[in-house]
Design a protein around this motif. Sequence first.
Motif, PDB file in Angstrom:
ATOM      1  N   HIS A 295       0.810  -1.221   0.000  1.00  0.00           N
ATOM      2  CA  HIS A 295       0.000   0.000   0.000  1.00  0.00           C
ATOM      3  C   HIS A 295       0.844   1.273   0.000  1.00  0.00           C
ATOM      4  O   HIS A 295       0.297   2.379  -0.066  1.00  0.00           O
ATOM      5  CB  HIS A 295      -0.931  -0.009   1.217  1.00  0.00           C
ATOM      6  CG  HIS A 295      -2.085   0.936   1.100  1.00  0.00           C
ATOM      7  ND1 HIS A 295      -2.874   1.024  -0.024  1.00  0.00           N
ATOM      8  CD2 HIS A 295      -2.590   1.867   1.976  1.00  0.00           C
ATOM      9  CE1 HIS A 295      -3.816   1.931   0.158  1.00  0.00           C
ATOM     10  NE2 HIS A 295      -3.652   2.465   1.345  1.00  0.00           N
TER      11      HIS A 295
ATOM     12  N   LEU B 227     -15.320  -0.263   5.911  1.00  0.00           N
ATOM     13  CA  LEU B 227     -15.585  -0.922   4.630  1.00  0.00           C
ATOM     14  C   LEU B 227     -16.375  -0.004   3.700  1.00  0.00           C
ATOM     15  O   LEU B 227     -16.102   0.060   2.496  1.00  0.00           O
ATOM     16  CB  LEU B 227     -16.360  -2.215   4.859  1.00  0.00           C
ATOM     17  CG  LEU B 227     -15.534  -3.466   5.154  1.00  0.00           C
ATOM     18  CD1 LEU B 227     -16.448  -4.609   5.584  1.00  0.00           C
ATOM     19  CD2 LEU B 227     -14.718  -3.867   3.940  1.00  0.00           C
TER      20      LEU B 227
ATOM     21  N   LEU C  68      -8.182  -3.991  -2.710  1.00  0.00           N
ATOM     22  CA  LEU C  68      -8.600  -3.862  -1.319  1.00  0.00           C
ATOM     23  C   LEU C  68      -7.648  -4.674  -0.462  1.00  0.00           C
ATOM     24  O   LEU C  68      -7.525  -5.895  -0.625  1.00  0.00           O
ATOM     25  CB  LEU C  68     -10.033  -4.357  -1.145  1.00  0.00           C
ATOM     26  CG  LEU C  68     -10.679  -4.187   0.238  1.00  0.00           C
ATOM     27  CD1 LEU C  68     -10.688  -2.713   0.648  1.00  0.00           C
ATOM     28  CD2 LEU C  68     -12.094  -4.759   0.237  1.00  0.00           C
TER      29      LEU C  68
ATOM     30  N   PRO D  21     -12.764   0.846  -5.043  1.00  0.00           N
ATOM     31  CA  PRO D  21     -11.365   0.414  -5.165  1.00  0.00           C
ATOM     32  C   PRO D  21     -11.204  -0.753  -6.118  1.00  0.00           C
ATOM     33  O   PRO D  21     -12.066  -1.626  -6.220  1.00  0.00           O
ATOM     34  CB  PRO D  21     -11.012   0.001  -3.730  1.00  0.00           C
ATOM     35  CG  PRO D  21     -12.310  -0.457  -3.150  1.00  0.00           C
ATOM     36  CD  PRO D  21     -13.339   0.464  -3.747  1.00  0.00           C
TER      37      PRO D  21
ATOM     38  N   LEU E  16      -8.165  -8.644  -4.020  1.00  0.00           N
ATOM     39  CA  LEU E  16      -8.278  -8.706  -2.567  1.00  0.00           C
ATOM     40  C   LEU E  16      -7.020  -9.345  -2.006  1.00  0.00           C
ATOM     41  O   LEU E  16      -6.644 -10.452  -2.399  1.00  0.00           O
ATOM     42  CB  LEU E  16      -9.515  -9.525  -2.178  1.00  0.00           C
ATOM     43  CG  LEU E  16      -9.800  -9.725  -0.690  1.00  0.00           C
ATOM     44  CD1 LEU E  16     -10.168  -8.391  -0.046  1.00  0.00           C
ATOM     45  CD2 LEU E  16     -10.926 -10.733  -0.497  1.00  0.00           C
TER      46      LEU E  16
ATOM     47  N   GLN F 144      -6.568   2.057  -4.708  1.00  0.00           N
ATOM     48  CA  GLN F 144      -6.344   1.160  -3.582  1.00  0.00           C
ATOM     49  C   GLN F 144      -7.010   1.691  -2.319  1.00  0.00           C
ATOM     50  O   GLN F 144      -7.093   2.899  -2.101  1.00  0.00           O
ATOM     51  CB  GLN F 144      -4.843   1.003  -3.301  1.00  0.00           C
ATOM     52  CG  GLN F 144      -4.097   0.237  -4.356  1.00  0.00           C
ATOM     53  CD  GLN F 144      -2.660  -0.063  -3.959  1.00  0.00           C
ATOM     54  OE1 GLN F 144      -1.848  -0.387  -4.813  1.00  0.00           O
ATOM     55  NE2 GLN F 144      -2.345   0.028  -2.672  1.00  0.00           N
ATOM     56  N   ALA F 145      -7.449   0.754  -1.473  1.00  0.00           N
ATOM     57  CA  ALA F 145      -7.939   1.091  -0.144  1.00  0.00           C
ATOM     58  C   ALA F 145      -7.431   0.022   0.812  1.00  0.00           C
ATOM     59  O   ALA F 145      -7.273  -1.143   0.432  1.00  0.00           O
ATOM     60  CB  ALA F 145      -9.466   1.137  -0.118  1.00  0.00           C
TER      61      ALA F 145
ATOM     62  N   ALA G 142     -14.098   2.517   2.245  1.00  0.00           N
ATOM     63  CA  ALA G 142     -13.304   1.947   1.161  1.00  0.00           C
ATOM     64  C   ALA G 142     -14.155   1.747  -0.088  1.00  0.00           C
ATOM     65  O   ALA G 142     -13.738   2.094  -1.200  1.00  0.00           O
ATOM     66  CB  ALA G 142     -12.702   0.611   1.609  1.00  0.00           C
ATOM     67  N   TRP G 143     -15.353   1.190   0.092  1.00  0.00           N
ATOM     68  CA  TRP G 143     -16.221   0.907  -1.048  1.00  0.00           C
ATOM     69  C   TRP G 143     -16.613   2.186  -1.782  1.00  0.00           C
ATOM     70  O   TRP G 143     -16.797   2.178  -3.005  1.00  0.00           O
ATOM     71  CB  TRP G 143     -17.462   0.170  -0.570  1.00  0.00           C
ATOM     72  CG  TRP G 143     -18.433  -0.170  -1.666  1.00  0.00           C
ATOM     73  CD1 TRP G 143     -18.372  -1.235  -2.517  1.00  0.00           C
ATOM     74  CD2 TRP G 143     -19.597   0.576  -2.042  1.00  0.00           C
ATOM     75  NE1 TRP G 143     -19.432  -1.204  -3.394  1.00  0.00           N
ATOM     76  CE2 TRP G 143     -20.198  -0.105  -3.126  1.00  0.00           C
ATOM     77  CE3 TRP G 143     -20.200   1.749  -1.567  1.00  0.00           C
ATOM     78  CZ2 TRP G 143     -21.361   0.353  -3.737  1.00  0.00           C
ATOM     79  CZ3 TRP G 143     -21.358   2.203  -2.177  1.00  0.00           C
ATOM     80  CH2 TRP G 143     -21.931   1.513  -3.244  1.00  0.00           C
TER      81      TRP G 143
END
Length: 244
Positions: A55, A139, A150, A147, A188, A73-74, A142-143
């Motif tokens: 990351h 979450l 993840l 992304p 993921l 990216q998250a 992030a969503w």
Amino acid sequence: MKPVFQLAGASVHFGRPATAVRALTDVTLTIAPGERVALVGANGCGKSTLLRLLHGLARSTAGQVAHDPDARQAMLFQRPHLLRMSVQGNIALGLWLRGTPWVDARVQALAALARVGLEDLAMRPARKLSGGQQQRVALARAWAINPQVLLLDEPTASLDPHAKREVEALIEEFSNQARTDPSSHMTLVFASHNLGQVKRLASRVIYLEHGRVLADLPVHDFFGGPLLQTHYPAAHLFVKGETA
């Protein structure tokens, strides 16, 4: 498609050279778009450092680390960091910092909260929520940025069983949606001590020990068949529960 991540002999050491802590040593791997990769191993094996390296939160001290610069990216941590503001505000702020007008960011934040079933808590102080609710807010945050990658660092480790199931179900839902949407290819990568969770969510398992990758296998080979025992004895002992 070009790889999301490509590491060649990557190492991460902390501290002065003479007394440096070797968090990762000579890691070589490639992660393709759409893969679901689990990082497993005992505490201190390098899982979190590897996630941080992917990351950009940790720098390699040797070797090469390449990533797709166009991939959004998250990353979610075991204990999410939420600001002293409302649940909606925590999500909207992240969108605003990425250039979304504030009014639009608030609307998108509500949509993200609806996605994780927390729209009724939008105006609640984020830090007053339960651990499971806070992880669902993370979450949603992030969503909200849609992304393509993840990264998750033990996302359910500190939660009670009910909250674990809720968060894991959301992660699986996001991943499944990406696999059925040809334009998505969400990748993921997650660290977990829960081998049942690894079986349910991962398509590939990477086993680390003392900062080194000792096994990198499809999930069905990691948990079944003679390949692991024959060629990767340390990982085999870990799966059997004979290492801490």
